[in-house]
Motif scaffolding. Structure first.
Motif, PDB file in Angstrom:
ATOM      1  N   GLY A 128       0.819  -1.210   0.000  1.00 47.49           N
ATOM      2  CA  GLY A 128       0.000   0.000   0.000  1.00 47.49           C
ATOM      3  C   GLY A 128       0.852   1.259   0.000  1.00 47.49           C
ATOM      4  N   LYS A 129       1.922   1.252   0.759  1.00 50.98           N
ATOM      5  CA  LYS A 129       2.823   2.410   0.818  1.00 50.98           C
ATOM      6  C   LYS A 129       3.469   2.658  -0.542  1.00 50.98           C
ATOM      7  N   ALA A 151       1.055  14.689 -13.295  1.00 52.71           N
ATOM      8  CA  ALA A 151       0.961  14.412 -14.730  1.00 52.71           C
ATOM      9  C   ALA A 151      -0.491  14.345 -15.209  1.00 52.71           C
ATOM     10  N   PHE A 152      -1.419  14.172 -14.273  1.00 55.88           N
ATOM     11  CA  PHE A 152      -2.841  14.117 -14.598  1.00 55.88           C
ATOM     12  C   PHE A 152      -3.563  15.403 -14.206  1.00 55.88           C
ATOM     13  N   GLY A 153      -2.781  16.437 -13.881  1.00 52.72           N
ATOM     14  CA  GLY A 153      -3.375  17.710 -13.491  1.00 52.72           C
ATOM     15  C   GLY A 153      -4.006  17.683 -12.116  1.00 52.72           C
ATOM     16  N   VAL A 154      -3.588  16.747 -11.278  1.00 54.59           N
ATOM     17  CA  VAL A 154      -4.160  16.583  -9.944  1.00 54.59           C
ATOM     18  C   VAL A 154      -3.346  17.388  -8.936  1.00 54.59           C
ATOM     19  N   HIS A 155      -4.051  18.200  -8.157  1.00 53.96           N
ATOM     20  CA  HIS A 155      -3.423  18.996  -7.099  1.00 53.96           C
ATOM     21  C   HIS A 155      -3.803  18.519  -5.706  1.00 53.96           C
ATOM     22  N   SER A 156      -4.902  17.791  -5.602  1.00 58.39           N
ATOM     23  CA  SER A 156      -5.348  17.275  -4.302  1.00 58.39           C
ATOM     24  C   SER A 156      -5.777  15.827  -4.447  1.00 58.39           C
ATOM     25  N   LEU A 157      -5.243  14.981  -3.566  1.00 56.17           N
ATOM     26  CA  LEU A 157      -5.647  13.580  -3.483  1.00 56.17           C
ATOM     27  C   LEU A 157      -6.494  13.399  -2.238  1.00 56.17           C
ATOM     28  N   LEU A 158      -7.580  12.651  -2.359  1.00 55.11           N
ATOM     29  CA  LEU A 158      -8.470  12.378  -1.239  1.00 55.11           C
ATOM     30  C   LEU A 158      -8.586  10.882  -1.017  1.00 55.11           C
ATOM     31  N   GLY A 159      -8.635  10.499   0.244  1.00 58.00           N
ATOM     32  CA  GLY A 159      -8.948   9.126   0.617  1.00 58.00           C
ATOM     33  C   GLY A 159     -10.186   9.138   1.484  1.00 58.00           C
ATOM     34  N   PHE A 160     -11.217   8.419   1.081  1.00 57.17           N
ATOM     35  CA  PHE A 160     -12.442   8.277   1.873  1.00 57.17           C
ATOM     36  C   PHE A 160     -12.302   6.973   2.649  1.00 57.17           C
ATOM     37  N   ILE A 161     -12.122   7.076   3.973  1.00 57.49           N
ATOM     38  CA  ILE A 161     -11.758   5.908   4.776  1.00 57.49           C
ATOM     39  C   ILE A 161     -12.653   5.845   6.010  1.00 57.49           C
ATOM     40  N   PHE A 162     -13.229   4.658   6.266  1.00 55.30           N
ATOM     41  CA  PHE A 162     -14.001   4.488   7.496  1.00 55.30           C
ATOM     42  C   PHE A 162     -13.105   4.765   8.696  1.00 55.30           C
ATOM     43  N   ALA A 163     -13.654   5.437   9.695  1.00 53.41           N
ATOM     44  CA  ALA A 163     -12.881   5.817  10.880  1.00 53.41           C
ATOM     45  C   ALA A 163     -12.349   4.607  11.638  1.00 53.41           C
ATOM     46  N   HIS A 164     -13.014   3.471  11.536  1.00 57.42           N
ATOM     47  CA  HIS A 164     -12.540   2.266  12.232  1.00 57.42           C
ATOM     48  C   HIS A 164     -11.505   1.482  11.417  1.00 57.42           C
ATOM     49  N   ASN A 165     -11.164   1.961  10.227  1.00 56.31           N
ATOM     50  CA  ASN A 165     -10.147   1.313   9.401  1.00 56.31           C
ATOM     51  C   ASN A 165      -8.778   1.910   9.741  1.00 56.31           C
ATOM     52  N   VAL A 166      -8.298   1.549  10.905  1.00 58.51           N
ATOM     53  CA  VAL A 166      -7.055   2.111  11.431  1.00 58.51           C
ATOM     54  C   VAL A 166      -5.857   1.830  10.523  1.00 58.51           C
ATOM     55  N   PRO A 167      -5.703   0.626   9.950  1.00 54.95           N
ATOM     56  CA  PRO A 167      -4.544   0.401   9.080  1.00 54.95           C
ATOM     57  C   PRO A 167      -4.483   1.369   7.894  1.00 54.95           C
ATOM     58  N   ILE A 218      -5.981   4.390   7.627  1.00 50.77           N
ATOM     59  CA  ILE A 218      -5.760   5.754   8.122  1.00 50.77           C
ATOM     60  C   ILE A 218      -4.290   5.947   8.470  1.00 50.77           C
ATOM     61  N   THR A 219      -3.707   4.961   9.129  1.00 47.71           N
ATOM     62  CA  THR A 219      -2.290   5.037   9.504  1.00 47.71           C
ATOM     63  C   THR A 219      -1.411   5.148   8.259  1.00 47.71           C
ATOM     64  N   LEU A 220      -1.693   4.344   7.242  1.00 46.85           N
ATOM     65  CA  LEU A 220      -0.925   4.399   5.998  1.00 46.85           C
ATOM     66  C   LEU A 220      -1.004   5.787   5.380  1.00 46.85           C
ATOM     67  N   PHE A 221      -2.206   6.308   5.208  1.00 47.65           N
ATOM     68  CA  PHE A 221      -2.366   7.605   4.569  1.00 47.65           C
ATOM     69  C   PHE A 221      -1.687   8.709   5.382  1.00 47.65           C
ATOM     70  N   GLU A 222      -1.826   8.671   6.701  1.00 50.72           N
ATOM     71  CA  GLU A 222      -1.179   9.691   7.539  1.00 50.72           C
ATOM     72  C   GLU A 222       0.341   9.613   7.431  1.00 50.72           C
ATOM     73  N   LYS A 223       0.903   8.412   7.383  1.00 57.24           N
ATOM     74  CA  LYS A 223       2.353   8.262   7.226  1.00 57.24           C
ATOM     75  C   LYS A 223       2.838   8.839   5.898  1.00 57.24           C
ATOM     76  N   MET A 224       1.936   8.884   4.921  1.00 55.40           N
ATOM     77  CA  MET A 224       2.297   9.400   3.605  1.00 55.40           C
ATOM     78  C   MET A 224       1.947  10.887   3.465  1.00 55.40           C
ATOM     79  N   GLY A 225       1.661  11.532   4.585  1.00 53.15           N
ATOM     80  CA  GLY A 225       1.461  12.978   4.569  1.00 53.15           C
ATOM     81  C   GLY A 225       0.029  13.447   4.396  1.00 53.15           C
ATOM     82  N   PHE A 226      -0.926  12.542   4.389  1.00 51.87           N
ATOM     83  CA  PHE A 226      -2.335  12.937   4.309  1.00 51.87           C
ATOM     84  C   PHE A 226      -2.794  13.419   5.684  1.00 51.87           C
ATOM     85  N   GLN A 227      -3.715  14.355   5.672  1.00 53.54           N
ATOM     86  CA  GLN A 227      -4.283  14.889   6.909  1.00 53.54           C
ATOM     87  C   GLN A 227      -5.794  14.759   6.864  1.00 53.54           C
ATOM     88  N   GLU A 228      -6.402  14.719   8.047  1.00 54.33           N
ATOM     89  CA  GLU A 228      -7.851  14.650   8.101  1.00 54.33           C
ATOM     90  C   GLU A 228      -8.434  15.987   7.668  1.00 54.33           C
TER      91      GLU A 228
END
Length: 194
Positions: A128-129, A141-157, A159-169
């Motif tokens: 995943g990382k 390259a696709f003109g994307v400036h913002s990436l979003l992840g829609f993640i259930f709050a109980h899906n800790v793995p 959320i942890t992955l995305f946060e480690k990669m610099g995503f914020q709530e």
């Protein structure tokens, strides 16, 4: 039939069911991302359907059919909204990742929802990382400036992955889904891409 799936492929009604009993081994090595083709859709759906029972990843509560995912598949394009299969050096499908338009309005064109789904035997191995980093690197390259992840709050793995990669709530939608009688919250994690 792709070599990473057993040759047992049966059609039951409108839903493709795959026998995932064969063992897949994968070393942490070079991943290949390739544009999904129409003939890949059954594999994409099969991997997606393996996540439903966990009630951690998707709000679908029953397996989906290949036919029901055709419109979603057609909304992707290699030049703007990619849907990639992730393969190892042996061309074994490990999972898939997609960019999907956010909210479907022109002003949001530079924002995409990212979805990552791995074959159940590949989960928890650090893929995943690698996949998420690839998406971050390729997004401009696709003109994307913002990436979003829609993640259930109980899906800790996840959320942890995305946060480690610099995503914020960026949002917390409390108790908006009911899965097996339990209300679940949805978090939207975001990352600006320079």
């Amino acid at each position: 039939m792709r070599k990473n799936f057993d040759k047992k492929h049966q059609l039951y009604g409108k839903t493709d069911i795959f026998d995932f009993s064969s063992k897949i081994t994968c070393k942490m090595s070079q991943l290949t991302f390739r544009d999904a083709r129409q003939e890949d859709l059954p594999f994409i759906v099969a991997i997606y359907n393996t996540t439903i029972a966990s009630r951690m990843v998707t709000a679908d509560t029953n397996p989906v059919s290949v036919e029901s995912r055709q419109k979603w598949f057609d909304e992707h394009s290699p030049s703007k909204r990619p849907l990639w299969l992730v393969e190892d050096e042996n061309n074994t499908i490990l999972g898939w990742v997609s960019f999907q338009s956010f909210y479907g309005r022109p002003a949001y064109d530079a924002t995409v929802e990212i979805s990552i789904y791995l074959d159940e035997r590949q989960r928890g191995r650090g893929l995943g990382k690698q996949i998420l980093q690839y998406c971050i690197d390729k997004a401009p390259a696709f003109g994307v400036h913002s990436l979003l992840g829609f993640i259930f709050a109980h899906n800790v793995p996840s959320i942890t992955l995305f946060e480690k990669m610099g995503f914020q709530e960026w949002a917390n939608l409390p108790n908006i889904a009911t899965l097996d009688g339990v209300e679940r919250s949805l978090k939207i994690l975001g990352k600006r891409i320079s």
